[in-house]
Design a protein around this motif. Structure first.
Motif, short mmCIF file in Angstrom:
data_model
loop_
_atom_site.label_atom_id
_atom_site.label_comp_id
_atom_site.label_asym_id
_atom_site.label_seq_id
_atom_site.Cartn_x
_atom_site.Cartn_y
_atom_site.Cartn_z
N ALA A 287 0.82 -1.22 0.00
CA ALA A 287 0.00 0.00 0.00
C ALA A 287 0.85 1.27 0.00
O ALA A 287 0.33 2.37 0.07
N ARG A 288 2.17 1.11 -0.06
CA ARG A 288 3.14 2.21 -0.07
C ARG A 288 3.02 3.07 1.20
O ARG A 288 3.07 4.30 1.16
N LEU A 289 2.86 2.39 2.32
CA LEU A 289 2.75 3.07 3.62
C LEU A 289 3.99 2.86 4.49
O LEU A 289 4.01 3.28 5.65
N LEU A 290 5.03 2.23 3.93
CA LEU A 290 6.28 2.05 4.68
C LEU A 290 7.29 3.10 4.24
O LEU A 290 8.34 2.80 3.67
N THR A 291 6.99 4.35 4.55
CA THR A 291 7.91 5.44 4.26
C THR A 291 9.06 5.41 5.26
O THR A 291 9.00 4.73 6.29
N LYS A 292 10.12 6.16 5.01
CA LYS A 292 11.28 6.16 5.91
C LYS A 292 10.91 6.60 7.33
O LYS A 292 11.32 5.96 8.31
N PRO A 293 10.15 7.69 7.51
CA PRO A 293 9.77 8.06 8.88
C PRO A 293 8.93 6.98 9.55
O PRO A 293 9.07 6.72 10.76
N ALA A 294 8.04 6.35 8.79
CA ALA A 294 7.21 5.29 9.35
C ALA A 294 8.06 4.09 9.76
O ALA A 294 7.87 3.51 10.84
N LEU A 295 9.01 3.72 8.91
CA LEU A 295 9.88 2.58 9.21
C LEU A 295 10.62 2.77 10.53
O LEU A 295 10.86 1.79 11.26
#
Length: 304
Positions: A287-295
């Protein structure tokens, strides 16, 4: 149980409505009443664990090795009760998120009727968890104050994919551990029943949450996607780090400072959490929800 006949309009509905229609049919075929399905009358048998020992925050540590079997069982009972209490807290948030989402929508729509069905499920689950924790001999473990206030803000402000993906995170993490507990004959029977009920009914909730996350993301631009990816990750961190209250150690008769230090450095438990979240992380990545800040937050919570 209700009739097992699928309603004829389900297959001709729009994709999202088809999902909701099928979930309503599934709910009609297979749902439970915890008040009658769970053995509430038999006294607690302290020869059993409250959860699979391998899921204990101390399993695999030198402190665990020093504990007697009775101490280990007491600890897992308090840890299971803490997880249940955290589940109640998040289910209350979940119910408010869903109610806000369907407010003023067509109540004849299958998606709205499924949302109301899910809320009814969560009400029963919360009562079931509360009674289960009490039968385990544990106090009402509550999240720390900062988590409660963050939850208050989240339930008021979150919408769309942020709401449904956060719901999915909480349900997925619980689902994997509870599948282990419900099959484990070392776990006290009434807890196994509770876990079985929750796993069966939450499987429908997770299907709906995935579908709603995808549907909402389809209309989200890159800025909103990045903001919500971060919000979901923070919510995941707060939920996961709130599951086992630090008070469980003192209440189980352990040295709380030593136990907490051992739990924080427990590589076995961190590996169990990462393993339990592999499917969830695959979904969030798709879903392209693993962005760098999220990771960064998922790594701090040992979910990836």
């Amino acid at each position: 149980m209700a009739s097992s006949t699928t309603r004829p309009d389900v297959e001709t509905a729009a994709p999202s409505a088809r999902v909701a229609g099928r979930l309503l049919d599934s709910s009609a075929k297979l749902s439970y009443d915890p008040l009658t399905e769970v053995d509430w009358e038999t006294p607690l048998d302290t020869d059993f664990h409250g959860a699979s020992p391998e899921w204990s925050t101390l399993y695999g540590t030198s402190y665990w090795d020093e504990l007697t079997e009775a101490q280990r069982k007491e600890l897992t009972r308090h840890e299971a009760a803490s997880v249940a209490s955290t589940g109640i807290w998040f289910e209350m948030i979940l119910q408010q998120l869903i109610l806000r989402d369907v407010y003023a929508k067509d109540p004849g729509d299958d998606a709205v009727q499924w949302a109301l069905t899910e809320i009814a499920d969560e009400c029963r689950h919360s009562i079931m968890f509360a009674r289960g924790a009490k039968k385990l001999g544990a106090p009402a473990y509550r999240p720390r104050r900062v988590a409660v206030e963050l939850g208050r803000a989240f339930k008021t402000l979150a919408f769309g994919e942020a709401a449904y993906a956060a719901i999915l995170v909480a349900e997925e993490v619980l689902d994997v551990m509870q599948r282990d507990w419900m099959r484990d004959e070392r776990v006290v029977p009434f807890v196994r029943t509770i876990n079985n009920i929750h796993v069966v009914e939450e499987s429908r909730h997770m299907k709906f949450a995935r579908d709603e996350t995808r549907k909402n993301l389809a209309k989200a631009g890159p800025v909103r996607r990045h903001i919500h990816a971060f919000v979901i990750a923070v919510a995941a961190y707060v939920i996961v780090t709130s599951m086992v209250n630090k008070g469980v150690y003192a209440n189980a008769g352990l040295d709380p400072e030593r136990a907490l230090a051992a739990a924080r450095s427990n590589e076995h438990h961190k590996a169990m959490m990462r393993s339990s979240c592999s499917g969830l992380m695959d979904f969030l990545a798709s879903a392209r929800l693993l962005t760098k800040p999220a990771l960064a937050f998922y790594k701090r919570a040992h979910l990836i």
